[in-house]
Design an enzyme around this catalytic site. Structure first.
Site, PDB file in Angstrom:
ATOM      1  N   ASP A   1      27.811  38.378  78.591  1.00  0.00           N
ATOM      2  CA  ASP A   1      27.222  37.632  77.475  1.00  0.00           C
ATOM      3  C   ASP A   1      28.045  36.390  77.144  1.00  0.00           C
ATOM      4  O   ASP A   1      29.260  36.362  77.359  1.00  0.00           O
ATOM      5  CB  ASP A   1      27.126  38.554  76.245  1.00  0.00           C
TER       6      ASP A   1
ATOM      7  N   HIS B   1      24.421  29.584  82.361  1.00  0.00           N
ATOM      8  CA  HIS B   1      23.980  30.635  83.288  1.00  0.00           C
ATOM      9  C   HIS B   1      24.470  30.335  84.705  1.00  0.00           C
ATOM     10  O   HIS B   1      24.908  31.228  85.434  1.00  0.00           O
ATOM     11  CB  HIS B   1      22.449  30.757  83.271  1.00  0.00           C
TER      12      HIS B   1
ATOM     13  N   LEU C   1      31.861  48.439  98.107  1.00  0.00           N
ATOM     14  CA  LEU C   1      31.564  48.251  96.674  1.00  0.00           C
ATOM     15  C   LEU C   1      30.061  48.390  96.462  1.00  0.00           C
ATOM     16  O   LEU C   1      29.270  47.741  97.147  1.00  0.00           O
ATOM     17  CB  LEU C   1      32.023  46.860  96.200  1.00  0.00           C
TER      18      LEU C   1
HETATM   19  C1  IPE Z   1      22.389  41.195  76.687  1.00  0.00           C
HETATM   20  O1  IPE Z   1      22.715  39.944  76.167  1.00  0.00           O
HETATM   21  C2  IPE Z   1      21.660  41.048  77.981  1.00  0.00           C
HETATM   22  C3  IPE Z   1      22.395  40.407  79.072  1.00  0.00           C
HETATM   23  C4  IPE Z   1      23.627  40.007  79.069  1.00  0.00           C
HETATM   24  C5  IPE Z   1      21.636  40.245  80.273  1.00  0.00           C
HETATM   25  P1  IPE Z   1      21.853  39.280  74.998  1.00  0.00           P
HETATM   26  O2  IPE Z   1      22.544  38.030  74.636  1.00  0.00           O
HETATM   27  O3  IPE Z   1      20.434  39.174  75.391  1.00  0.00           O
HETATM   28  O4  IPE Z   1      21.973  40.380  73.834  1.00  0.00           O
HETATM   29  P2  IPE Z   1      21.581  40.290  72.305  1.00  0.00           P
HETATM   30  O5  IPE Z   1      20.118  39.992  72.238  1.00  0.00           O
HETATM   31  O6  IPE Z   1      22.382  39.194  71.687  1.00  0.00           O
HETATM   32  O7  IPE Z   1      21.929  41.620  71.735  1.00  0.00           O
HETATM   33  C1  IPE Z   2      23.962  36.132  78.678  1.00  0.00           C
HETATM   34  O1  IPE Z   2      24.326  34.955  78.014  1.00  0.00           O
HETATM   35  C2  IPE Z   2      23.005  35.869  79.805  1.00  0.00           C
HETATM   36  C3  IPE Z   2      21.649  36.403  79.602  1.00  0.00           C
HETATM   37  C4  IPE Z   2      21.246  37.105  78.565  1.00  0.00           C
HETATM   38  C5  IPE Z   2      20.686  36.144  80.653  1.00  0.00           C
HETATM   39  P1  IPE Z   2      23.451  34.420  76.806  1.00  0.00           P
HETATM   40  O2  IPE Z   2      22.400  33.515  77.327  1.00  0.00           O
HETATM   41  O3  IPE Z   2      22.960  35.536  75.970  1.00  0.00           O
HETATM   42  O4  IPE Z   2      24.539  33.580  76.001  1.00  0.00           O
HETATM   43  P2  IPE Z   2      24.663  33.477  74.423  1.00  0.00           P
HETATM   44  O5  IPE Z   2      24.810  34.873  73.891  1.00  0.00           O
HETATM   45  O6  IPE Z   2      23.432  32.819  73.932  1.00  0.00           O
HETATM   46  O7  IPE Z   2      25.878  32.645  74.235  1.00  0.00           O
HETATM   47 MG    MG Z   3      23.729  36.522  74.351  1.00  0.00          MG
END
Ligand code: IPE
Ligand code: IPE
Ligand code: MG
Length: 249
Positions: A19, A36, A130
């Protein structure tokens, strides 16, 4: 060393919620997509570190069943990134002895992405250095629901009786039943929540949260998490004294 004592040991299976990509990019006044894209580099670094350390399994949350709620443009750029990464990375993963597989509901993906996933799984099937598991369009509630549906089918035919449904029987239908459950869970990006990731499998996992945003995560940050893990005492319901005694035995 008994299976419950942990001092100094490495996890067999690590599960990560990657995240913070969006915030990493926004902090640099860049579009979220760039975060990303940078996140893929972190995946590469962490996979390499796990190979080096001979960790057996790594599960990465790449896209949740709830992430479809994001703006269409971001979702479609993430899907493009999956396609691009699969085309680019599978040869090297295969060469390095990585077995790649996907968990989640792939019926929502394009035919092109589905075909790439199937080919990558097939190509790397014989590897065992792995186990790299990508959770894509995955949700812990979906996983458990799907397992219950499978059991319900067997109950309906009479192959299974209600009293036969034990935690072990249900566990056998849950994703990654053939792998040990995660020993260590890592969530980057500062939030302390599970966000519908592995609900069943995390029952006794050690949970590690770090503020580091995923694109900034690297081998050193992984080492910090591993050091933290090595100092946990895993009791699995027993007392600390019991665990110490077992270790001495
Ligand atoms: C969780 O991250 C999903 C992934 C990292 C793929 P999110 O950023 O979507 O989670 P929430 O919505 O903040 O809980
Ligand atoms: C996690 O990073 C990646 C996915 C959920 C695909 P985020 O896109 O949720 O990044 P933040 O939480 O907005 O910074
Ligand atoms: Mg996020």
């Amino acid at each position: 060393m008994g299976e419950d004592s942990n001092q100094g040991s490495l996890p067999r299976h690590i599960a990560i919620i990657m995240d913070g990509n969006g915030r990493w990019a926004r902090a640099r006044l860049l579009p979220r997509y760039v975060g990303h894209r940078e996140g893929v580099k972190s995946v590469r670094r962490v996979v390499e570190a796990c190979l080096e350390k001979k960790i057996k399994a790594l599960t990465l949350f790449a896209f949740s069943s709830e992430n479809w709620r994001r703006p269409g443009e971001e979702v479609s750029l993430i899907m493009d990134l999956f396609v691009h990464a699969l085309k680019k990375e599978v040869v090297a993963l295969n060469r390095n002895g990585v077995r790649l597989r996907f968990i989640g509901d792939r019926t929502a993906f394009s035919d092109n992405l589905c075909a790439l996933i199937a080919a990558a799984e097939e190509e790397t099937r014989g590897n065992s250095d792995l186990e790299l598991v990508i959770a894509a369009n995955y949700g812990g509630q979906w996983d458990i629901t799907r397992a219950v549906q499978l059991l319900a089918g067997r109950l309906a035919t009479g192959e299974l009786q209600p009293q036969d449904v034990t935690p072990e029987v249900l566990a056998a239908e849950i994703c990654m039943a053939d792998l040990p459950p995660p020993d260590l869970f890592i969530r980057t990006g500062g939030e302390q929540r599970i966000s519908n990731f592995l609900l069943w499998q995390l029952a006794y996992t050690e949970l590690y949260f770090t503020d580091v945003l995923w694109p900034a995560f690297d081998g050193h940050k992984l080492d910090e998490a591993l050091l933290w893990y090595a100092n946990r005492q895993r009791r699995f319901g027993r007392t600390g004294e019991q665990v110490e005694q077992q270790k001495g035995a």
